[in-house]
Design a protein around this motif. Structure first.
Motif: not given
Length: 231
Positions: A138-160
């Motif tokens: 019944g929604r205008p768009r439907r998604f089969d969504a997968r959610f992933f958790l990641v630690d900010a320490e694994d981000i390669a660039t400036d977090l801010d």
């Protein structure tokens, strides 16, 4: 009990968690007022899988446990495209790079060009599959969504530094996990948030992954424990 899969798009969402052992914060932004899906709501970065995501090279893949769970009640070949979509959406909507230093072979796709010019290949190993939800009928768009958790320490660039973000999400900010429910967010985001709160200080994959499977006939709450990958 059937689902018209032609009307459902696979999607990937990323929850970046910062300072998880002290004062956990998560990265959120607000969708535009004219957005067709969840206007004005505060959400995690994410979006639909693109056709080309399956061909994008990875510096690393998620671990076997996550791969097995991504393959349960799904086409196992989707795992690569899903994690690529997660990293791409994080890059597009926040300007943050989840990548390892490396050179691309040939010319990268247009939406990966700047990512590649920075000298990175998408790096999926830090992603942890923690939730799956199918948008109710019944929604205008439907998604089969997968959610992933990641630690900010694994981000390669400036977090801010969100200078490279597109304009799909506004008010990008690090939200204290304890304050997140004060924001106007979709119901499913609240549900995922509870899972993140429970896992904030845990590094290993969860014992099983919750799956809200909303079919045309009923809503099911399942647990994805994974199935062996084909040899």
């Amino acid at each position: 009990m059937t689902i018209d899969k032609s009307k459902i798009r696979n999607a990937a969402t990323v929850i970046v968690i910062r300072d998880r052992h002290t004062a956990p914060r998560i990265l959120m932004g607000q969708r535009g007022a004219t957005a067709a899906f969840m206007p004005n709501k505060f959400v995690f970065p994410g979006g639909a899988v693109d056709l080309g995501d399956a061909q994008v090279p990875l510096a690393s893949m998620v671990d076997e446990t996550c791969q097995n769970r991504l393959a349960e009640d799904a086409d196992g070949s989707l795992a690569h495209a899903l994690v690529v979509a997660a990293i791409r959406e994080l890059w597009e909507e926040t300007g943050l790079i989840l990548g390892q230093k490396g050179a691309w072979e040939g010319t990268p796709p247009a939406d990966w060009l700047t990512f590649a010019q920075r000298g990175y290949l998408p790096h999926a190993a830090p992603l942890q599959f923690v939730f799956r939800a199918l948008t109710p009928p019944g929604r205008p768009r439907r998604f089969d969504a997968r959610f992933f958790l990641v630690d900010a320490e694994d981000i390669a660039t400036d977090l801010d530094n969100f200078d490279d973000a597109c304009d799909e999400l506004s008010h990008l900010q690090w939200v204290a996990l304890s304050d997140a429910r004060k924001f106007d967010m979709p119901f499913i985001t609240e549900v995922v948030l509870a899972e993140v709160e429970a896992r904030a200080r845990q590094l290993d994959p969860p014992a099983s992954v919750p799956f809200f499977k909303n079919n045309d006939e009923e809503s099911l709450f399942l647990r994805l424990r994974g199935r062996p990958m084909p040899s």
